[in-house]
Design an enzyme around this catalytic site. Structure first.
Site, PDB file in Angstrom:
ATOM      1  CG  ASP A   1      -1.958   1.097   1.195  1.00  0.00           C
ATOM      2  OD1 ASP A   1      -1.884   1.963   0.306  1.00  0.00           O
ATOM      3  OD2 ASP A   1      -2.850   1.086   2.054  1.00  0.00           O
TER       4      ASP A   1
ATOM      5  CG  ASP B   1      -3.410   3.900  -3.583  1.00  0.00           C
ATOM      6  OD1 ASP B   1      -4.199   2.984  -3.887  1.00  0.00           O
ATOM      7  OD2 ASP B   1      -3.682   4.772  -2.743  1.00  0.00           O
ATOM      8  CD  GLU B   2      -5.528  -1.643  -2.525  1.00  0.00           C
ATOM      9  OE1 GLU B   2      -5.168  -2.259  -1.501  1.00  0.00           O
ATOM     10  OE2 GLU B   2      -6.702  -1.290  -2.736  1.00  0.00           O
TER      11      GLU B   2
END
Length: 394
Positions: free
Chosen positions: A9, A102-103
């Protein structure tokens, strides 16, 4: 062999991207989002200490943290840095799933035989931060659910490794809110009967939970017991969804062409949202009466919002259709897909727009896509094999 699944993350990703370009933003409460009637797209940890959260109305966030600096956000910058992180991970990891901008999930099962899964992941994380300047948190465990929960906890306790024998003891004291599929309604329902901790949920009979909350009850019980067999799905930028429309008679009717395009975009956008995809590349295709075929595409911020994609498709069509010959076919394709639920442009849109999309999608889910549509696009009715929505991996 136990699986080794990593969840990565990128911490406060939008905020971290902005701080890369402006060091004066370091250490201050920072909110990324729209104007006074917009919502928070991301916020720094300094702002979160005052209770500010993503998707919160900007006016409420400013009441909680009046000293915060608000920035509109630069999605082009965020998309570019997201691609840089993706390239680093794909170069090293055997199986990668890009869950959102974003992960990431990584399947590194078997790495212990050669190197050590935690050590390998830690060195990858250090490389990402060194080459991009972006901070991150990771967790390593036996499946996607435990790893994702571990990442959330790791933001306070640093990166975590949760082996099989420690999974249940790790999960038990946590709030049921930590389970990814538990939303506000499910939390309130379970809270009313005293189920607030994962341990209590895990000890409840699975059949009783199914009777209470429906078909997702068994899946929720499994997650509470650390059971998740979902695979890491390899990520590829080349996935796409598309639709084409062949006219019964070749046409040069611009208003008609625009209406069909709008209906196509609305249908594809709804499919993106219902399947939790975001697109970063839009392509428009036209075929003239003489069968000459032309396409034009552009990159956009990750989105699944009709009004953003409609504007993009309209602009591409205007640039593409220059010969003023009759057309026999038009098509739209969304590609560069990643998993995500940023359903509209959080930087420009208002609480009302968020509510409108949610209400329209609920009606479509319940009564079918045609239950509610924009008037201009309502004339688009797929009725032949060329108009069926397609998912491609080529």
């Amino acid at each position: 062999m136990n699986r080794a699944i990593v969840h990565i993350d990128m911490n406060t990703f939008f905020v971290s991207c902005e701080r890369l370009t402006n060091s004066e933003l370091n250490g201050i409460p920072l909110i990324i989002g729209g104007g006074d009637r917009g919502v928070v797209a991301s916020c720094s940890y300094e702002a979160r200490r005052f209770g500010v959260r993503s998707a919160m109305p900007i006016h409420m966030a400013m009441k909680l943290c009046p000293q915060a600096k608000i920035m509109k956000g630069d999605m082009e910058l965020y998309s570019r840095l997201s691609h840089e992180v993706t390239e680093i991970i794909q170069e090293k990891a055997p199986v990668v799933e890009k869950a959102s901008i974003d992960e990431f999930y990584l399947d590194i099962t078997g790495m212990d035989k050669f190197y050590g899964s935690y050590k390998w992941t830690d060195e990858l994380a250090q490389r990402i931060t060194k080459e991009t300047g972006l901070p991150l948190t990771f967790a390593l465990s036996v499946n996607k659910t435990v790893s994702k929960i571990g990442t959330g906890e790791g933001k306070q306790k640093q990166n975590l490794e949760i082996p099989q024998q420690l999974v249940q003891s790790f999960l038990n004291p946590l709030s049921i809110r930590k389970i990814p599929m538990v939303g506000e309604k499910t939390f309130q329902l379970l809270s009313r009967i005293g189920i607030r901790k994962i341990q209590t949920l895990s000890e409840m009979p699975a059949e009783a939970l199914q009777r209470m909350i429906g078909q997702n009850g068994i899946e929720l019980w499994k997650k509470a017991n650390g059971i998740d067999n979902n695979p890491v799905e390899p990520y590829t930028e080349r996935k796409s969804i598309s639709t084409e429309h062949t006219f019964s008679q070749d046409t040069i009717d611009i208003p008609k062409l625009n209406r069909v395009l709008l209906g196509m975009v609305e249908k594809l956008s709804y499919q993106l949202r219902s399947e939790q995809w975001l697109t970063s590349t839009v392509t428009v295709k036209i075929r003239y009466a003489n069968f000459d075929t032309e396409t034009k595409q552009c990159r956009v911020q990750y989105t699944s919002a009709d009004h953003i994609l409609t504007q993009t498709v309209t602009e591409l069509f205007d640039k593409l259709y220059q010969r003023r010959m009759r057309l026999r076919l038009i098509g739209v394709r969304f590609s560069g897909l990643v998993r995500g639920t940023y359903q509209i442009d959080l930087f420009n849109d208002t609480e009302e727009m968020l509510a409108l999309y949610q209400a329209m999608d609920r009606m479509k889910n319940r009564y079918g896509f045609d239950a509610v549509m924009r008037c201009a696009g309502a004339s688009f009715k797929p009725n032949n094999k060329n108009e069926i929505l397609k998912r491609k991996s080529d």
